[in-house]
Design a protein around this motif. Structure first.
Motif, PDB file in Angstrom:
ATOM      1  N   UNK A   1      27.938  30.090  62.550  1.00 54.97           N
ATOM      2  CA  UNK A   1      29.341  29.846  62.919  1.00 54.97           C
ATOM      3  C   UNK A   1      29.561  29.491  64.382  1.00 54.97           C
ATOM      4  N   UNK A   2      28.685  29.957  65.283  1.00 55.68           N
ATOM      5  CA  UNK A   2      28.878  29.651  66.700  1.00 55.68           C
ATOM      6  C   UNK A   2      28.683  28.166  66.992  1.00 55.68           C
ATOM      7  N   UNK A   3      28.124  27.423  66.024  1.00 55.39           N
ATOM      8  CA  UNK A   3      27.957  25.977  66.211  1.00 55.39           C
ATOM      9  C   UNK A   3      29.212  25.191  65.857  1.00 55.39           C
ATOM     10  N   UNK A   4      30.216  25.881  65.341  1.00 54.91           N
ATOM     11  CA  UNK A   4      31.426  25.191  64.888  1.00 54.91           C
ATOM     12  C   UNK A   4      32.150  24.449  66.004  1.00 54.91           C
ATOM     13  N   UNK A   5      32.162  25.017  67.206  1.00 51.38           N
ATOM     14  CA  UNK A   5      32.901  24.384  68.299  1.00 51.38           C
ATOM     15  C   UNK A   5      32.431  22.956  68.544  1.00 51.38           C
ATOM     16  N   UNK A   6      31.128  22.729  68.392  1.00 51.54           N
ATOM     17  CA  UNK A   6      30.596  21.378  68.584  1.00 51.54           C
ATOM     18  C   UNK A   6      30.749  20.522  67.335  1.00 51.54           C
ATOM     19  N   UNK A   7      30.483  21.123  66.173  1.00 55.76           N
ATOM     20  CA  UNK A   7      30.389  20.344  64.937  1.00 55.76           C
ATOM     21  C   UNK A   7      31.756  20.009  64.344  1.00 55.76           C
TER      22      UNK A   7
ATOM     23  N   UNK B   1      34.948  19.365  65.360  1.00 51.01           N
ATOM     24  CA  UNK B   1      35.714  18.172  65.758  1.00 51.01           C
ATOM     25  C   UNK B   1      35.091  16.866  65.251  1.00 51.01           C
ATOM     26  N   UNK B   2      33.757  16.813  65.193  1.00 45.81           N
ATOM     27  CA  UNK B   2      33.079  15.607  64.721  1.00 45.81           C
ATOM     28  C   UNK B   2      33.213  15.452  63.211  1.00 45.81           C
ATOM     29  N   UNK B   3      33.246  16.583  62.502  1.00 44.81           N
ATOM     30  CA  UNK B   3      33.504  16.519  61.058  1.00 44.81           C
ATOM     31  C   UNK B   3      34.916  15.995  60.822  1.00 44.81           C
ATOM     32  N   UNK B   4      35.856  16.492  61.593  1.00 49.58           N
ATOM     33  CA  UNK B   4      37.253  16.106  61.409  1.00 49.58           C
ATOM     34  C   UNK B   4      37.501  14.629  61.720  1.00 49.58           C
ATOM     35  N   UNK B   5      36.774  14.067  62.698  1.00 51.23           N
ATOM     36  CA  UNK B   5      36.990  12.641  63.000  1.00 51.23           C
ATOM     37  C   UNK B   5      36.059  11.724  62.221  1.00 51.23           C
ATOM     38  N   UNK B   6      35.240  12.329  61.333  1.00 50.41           N
ATOM     39  CA  UNK B   6      34.406  11.538  60.438  1.00 50.41           C
ATOM     40  C   UNK B   6      33.114  11.023  61.019  1.00 50.41           C
ATOM     41  N   UNK B   7      32.735  11.489  62.213  1.00 48.53           N
ATOM     42  CA  UNK B   7      31.538  10.948  62.867  1.00 48.53           C
ATOM     43  C   UNK B   7      30.281  11.793  62.643  1.00 48.53           C
ATOM     44  N   UNK B   8      30.422  12.978  62.081  1.00 51.92           N
ATOM     45  CA  UNK B   8      29.283  13.902  62.058  1.00 51.92           C
ATOM     46  C   UNK B   8      28.247  13.562  61.002  1.00 51.92           C
ATOM     47  N   UNK B   9      28.650  13.432  59.756  1.00 52.41           N
ATOM     48  CA  UNK B   9      27.676  13.351  58.661  1.00 52.41           C
ATOM     49  C   UNK B   9      26.704  12.183  58.805  1.00 52.41           C
ATOM     50  N   UNK B  10      27.171  11.066  59.331  1.00 49.81           N
ATOM     51  CA  UNK B  10      26.309   9.878  59.445  1.00 49.81           C
ATOM     52  C   UNK B  10      25.484   9.868  60.721  1.00 49.81           C
ATOM     53  N   UNK B  11      25.663  10.856  61.579  1.00 52.21           N
ATOM     54  CA  UNK B  11      24.978  10.834  62.877  1.00 52.21           C
ATOM     55  C   UNK B  11      23.518  11.249  62.750  1.00 52.21           C
ATOM     56  N   UNK B  12      22.693  10.742  63.660  1.00 44.74           N
ATOM     57  CA  UNK B  12      21.283  11.131  63.700  1.00 44.74           C
ATOM     58  C   UNK B  12      21.144  12.626  64.014  1.00 44.74           C
ATOM     59  N   UNK B  13      22.048  13.142  64.840  1.00 40.12           N
ATOM     60  CA  UNK B  13      22.006  14.563  65.193  1.00 40.12           C
ATOM     61  C   UNK B  13      22.180  15.437  63.956  1.00 40.12           C
ATOM     62  N   UNK B  14      23.109  15.067  63.090  1.00 43.61           N
ATOM     63  CA  UNK B  14      23.354  15.835  61.873  1.00 43.61           C
ATOM     64  C   UNK B  14      22.145  15.805  60.950  1.00 43.61           C
TER      65      UNK B  14
END
Length: 382
Positions: A138-144, A146-159
């Motif tokens: 859960x402590x990773x939520x602060x970073x993750x 906002x990116x989930x909400x703007x749609x950029x997270x799932x397709x990222x290399x970091x994810x």
């Protein structure tokens, strides 16, 4: 099949909803955070105010947080549910997100096991289309988030990289647990019957399979020195344990070694005093080098065990100083609430009272000398 990023989110199957409206399915367009937690899990409890803040902050963005209590300790499911309900009322009367209770194991089978998640707290972020966007702490939520909400997270290399690493680590842990379980089962059955040779045989088998597992190595020392009191066999094992702890520069290993050497409830009359103190000096100096008492980030756990060495070696002032530093690192006593921090303070106060030989207090919490007896902070077999 592994549960990972892009997987469809499993269903929610719980016995009771203790807080919030029941959730039967994930609604399109919303983002759900499903967190597995328990009242006995310190990091879980410590993180609840943060989840409350996130729920408030992102509610208008369609975020819904769901806490799943699937690991409560109680003799029956009814008792666990009642205990959890009372705990929530006492500790978090203003909770602003859902809490589900499950004692059937169904949620673990649907979520935790297929994702190779073996510890709590673990969270699952379900994206707006009902697919898993993230699995982690859960402590990773602060970073993750906002990116989930703007749609950029799932397709990222970091994810993708994070999920690949998580699955690989989970598979490794799962394999280790499969190897350890029959060994631990035999070990604990033998310990219960005080069949020390059988217990020793199990631990030696474990070390042969997993030589780097701290739990097995520590149990080996504990059996030989404290259960069997075989100094001839145990002393070389203890020496190697100390060498390995220092060579690894591992705080956990050094704490474990110090605890086996200086835990006050053990009888050390059969142990060569000079060598025990020499080992303690080495370990304590290395631990304090890793966590200097003068640093701003004073860590709690190493100080009590190092203090035990200094007290026994005759440096009473240094022992008291270390405990007081650990206490002060917890913050003002007026700001400390219930739970794990109070238990930590109680342990530290007991050390301090025994070292000083008088009653001591920290805010409203007090302790009196009790003939040098302490509660054990650590398990013996991992």
């Amino acid at each position: 099949m592994a549960l990972q990023i892009e997987s469809p989110a499993p269903s929610i199957k719980v016995e009771n909803w203790l807080r919030g409206e029941p959730l039967t399915s994930f609604q399109p367009g919303k983002v759900y955070i499903v967190e597995f937690w328990a009242t006995w899990c310190g990091p879980c409890v410590d993180g609840m105010p943060h989840l409350m803040q996130l729920q408030e902050k992102y509610r208008e963005s369609g975020v819904e947080i769901v806490g799943v209590a699937a690991s409560e300790d109680a003799p029956t499911a009814d008792e666990a549910r009642s205990k959890l309900d009372a705990w929530l009322t006492e500790k978090f009367s203003n909770l602003n997100y859902r809490i589900a209770f499950d004692s059937t194991g169904e949620m673990d089978k649907l979520w935790m096991e297929p994702s190779f998640s073996v510890a709590i707290p673990t969270m699952f972020v379900v994206d707006r289309d009902g697919h898993i966007a993230f699995i982690g702490h859960p402590m990773e939520l602060d970073e993750v988030l906002p990116k989930v909400l703007n749609g950029s997270w799932r397709a990222s290399d970091q994810a993708k990289s994070a999920d690949t690493d998580r699955i690989a680590e989970g598979e490794t842990i799962a394999r280790e647990q499969a190897l350890k379980k029959p060994i631990n089962d035999r070990f604990w059955a033998a310990v219960e019957k005080q069949e020390w040779k059988t217990a020793l045989s199990a631990i030696e088998e474990g070390i042969a399979l997993l030589p780097d597992k701290l739990g097995f190595r520590r149990s080996h020392v504990n059996l030989l020195l404290h259960k069997m009191r075989d100094i001839q066999a145990g002393l070389p094992v203890m020496r190697q344990f100390v060498r390995d702890a220092i060579n690894r520069n591992s705080e956990n290993w050094m704490i474990a070694a110090l605890d086996e050497l200086f835990f006050p409830n053990f009888d050390y009359s059969h142990f060569p005093s000079a060598e025990r103190l020499a080992m303690g000096k080495q370990l304590s100096e290395h631990i304090l080098a890793l966590n200097p008492p003068e640093s701003d980030q004073c860590k709690l756990l190493p100080y009590p065990v190092a203090a035990l060495y200094y007290h026994e070696s005759g440096n009473k002032d240094r022992a008291i100083e270390l405990i007081e530093l650990a206490l002060n690192s917890l913050g003002s006593p007026e700001l400390i609430g219930d739970g794990d921090k109070q238990r930590e303070i109680s342990h530290l106060l007991q050390f301090l009272a025994n070292f000083k030989g008088e009653k001591v207090c920290y805010g409203a919490l007090c302790a009196a000398p009790n003939n040098g007896r302490f509660d054990r902070w650590y398990t013996v077999c991992g």
